[in-house]
Design an enzyme around this catalytic site. Sequence first.
Site, short mmCIF file in Angstrom:
data_model
loop_
_atom_site.label_atom_id
_atom_site.label_comp_id
_atom_site.label_asym_id
_atom_site.label_seq_id
_atom_site.Cartn_x
_atom_site.Cartn_y
_atom_site.Cartn_z
N ASN A 7 0.86 -1.18 0.00
CA ASN A 7 0.00 0.00 0.00
C ASN A 7 0.90 1.23 0.00
O ASN A 7 1.44 1.61 1.04
CB ASN A 7 -0.92 -0.01 1.23
CG ASN A 7 -1.86 1.19 1.28
OD1 ASN A 7 -1.83 2.06 0.41
ND2 ASN A 7 -2.69 1.24 2.30
N LYS A 14 3.05 0.75 3.38
CA LYS A 14 2.70 -0.34 4.28
C LYS A 14 2.82 -1.64 3.51
O LYS A 14 2.45 -1.70 2.34
CB LYS A 14 1.27 -0.18 4.80
CG LYS A 14 1.04 1.02 5.69
CD LYS A 14 -0.42 1.09 6.12
CE LYS A 14 -0.70 2.33 6.96
NZ LYS A 14 -2.14 2.42 7.32
N ASP A 148 -10.02 0.33 -4.36
CA ASP A 148 -10.92 0.77 -3.29
C ASP A 148 -12.34 0.99 -3.79
O ASP A 148 -13.31 0.86 -3.04
CB ASP A 148 -10.42 2.09 -2.69
CG ASP A 148 -9.55 1.87 -1.46
OD1 ASP A 148 -9.07 0.74 -1.28
OD2 ASP A 148 -9.35 2.83 -0.71
N GLY A 210 -13.01 5.86 10.99
CA GLY A 210 -11.62 6.14 11.33
C GLY A 210 -11.36 7.61 11.07
O GLY A 210 -12.27 8.42 11.07
N GLY A 212 -10.63 8.73 8.27
CA GLY A 212 -11.52 8.82 7.12
C GLY A 212 -12.64 7.82 7.36
O GLY A 212 -12.38 6.68 7.75
N GLU A 334 -13.93 -0.06 15.76
CA GLU A 334 -13.45 -1.25 16.47
C GLU A 334 -13.09 -0.97 17.92
O GLU A 334 -13.17 -1.87 18.77
CB GLU A 334 -12.21 -1.81 15.76
CG GLU A 334 -12.49 -2.35 14.36
CD GLU A 334 -11.21 -2.64 13.59
OE1 GLU A 334 -10.17 -2.87 14.24
OE2 GLU A 334 -11.24 -2.61 12.35
N ASN A 335 -12.69 0.28 18.21
CA ASN A 335 -12.07 0.54 19.51
C ASN A 335 -12.81 1.51 20.43
O ASN A 335 -12.51 1.56 21.62
CB ASN A 335 -10.64 1.07 19.29
CG ASN A 335 -9.75 0.04 18.63
OD1 ASN A 335 -9.55 -1.04 19.17
ND2 ASN A 335 -9.24 0.35 17.45
N GLU A 384 -8.03 -5.35 5.42
CA GLU A 384 -7.93 -5.03 4.00
C GLU A 384 -6.79 -5.79 3.33
O GLU A 384 -6.90 -6.21 2.18
CB GLU A 384 -7.75 -3.52 3.82
CG GLU A 384 -8.99 -2.73 4.22
CD GLU A 384 -8.74 -1.23 4.28
OE1 GLU A 384 -9.01 -0.56 3.28
OE2 GLU A 384 -8.28 -0.74 5.33
#
Length: 396
Positions: A7, A14, A148, A210, A212, A334-335, A384
């Site tokens: 990525n 990444k 995407d 997130g 975004g 998620e968090n 992803e």
Amino acid sequence: MLVLVVNCGSSSIKYKLMDMEQESVLLSGLSERIGIAGSRIKQENNKGEELVLEQDLPDHKAALETILKCITDAKYGAIKDTAEIKAVGHRVVHGGEKFNKSVVIDAELMKVLEEMSELAPLHNPPNIIGIKTCQELMPHAAQVAVFDTAFHSAMPKHAYTYAVPYEYYEKYKIRRYGFHGTSHKFVSHRAAEILGKPVEDLKIIVCHLGNGSSISAVGNGVSQDTSMGFTPLPGLPMGTRTGDMDPAIVPFLMEKEQLGVNEIGNVLNKKSGVLGVSGISSDFRDLEDAASKGNERAELALNMFAYGIIKYIGAYTAALGGLDAVVFTGGIGENSKTMRAKVLNGLAYTGLQIDEEKNNTRGKEVIVSKPGAPFVAMVVPTNEELMIARETKELV
């Protein structure tokens, strides 16, 4: 079969090396500050051994060359030779209308891909640099582009068409494309597995939250609508992006503040969202902390975000003709038990009740609604990279 997932961002890469026979991660890493002072690579293999390499990385080619050395490092790597890598899966932000699924990139498709850069001038160019560099450094490996936008390409025309003169769509392909598609696909399909039903039989709303954020309405196993549009700017108020707003504000502000096109773009994309409203931070953790101490603008920003999610869930439930599951994913989804609770409390009129104990979790698959609700509310951590690796494997 070994697949390297890459990525490429404007100043970062990444990466994750995966063995697709077991769908296991052999190592993962991040190269950051490419072309900037203080560049480095941080990598961890499946033995928990961490490598931190601080050295000058002037461009993406230098970074990828160094990454491949790290992957094959005798102590910190996971393989002996890059020849073991059979394919490289690349995240590509924008596929336009021409790419509605993942593809193996050849010279002809590369030309088409480069033409797409005008639709995503900030994101696609570094994605393309990554593909070209990997082609050069690993000519033996298939290069696969995973878009995407692809998951949203099944949207009906009435959902993706903007009410501007139709000639602009014909000339410039101005329409809703949507983003985070790889995440929305992975999460909706995983939610169906957890619920033990075919994804094609479910009506699912995925909230990818997130820095975004985007929401999608998934029916018949594909995206029927999504909150982002021609660009990732519209939809929910985000970390630094406005989300939905009256477009007439743009020329008004340009005149009042004497802003040029690039300047107003910077305001809308980099200085707005919850950062602009709160005046504190684009990080929701900072906002939750400030709000708990009585900061009214931080509380306002959080309430705006939650309200936007609640509105989209209501609209997409109507668009889908019902609802089986609301799924939270992404860093916030998620968090943040606080944000999930804000949203789900706003849906209490449906009869849904939160299981407070189960909602008090971070980063785990969990159903957070109590039994007997008209739909399930759940958390599914996104992956992803695994989705990209799966699609790469299918094509090679």
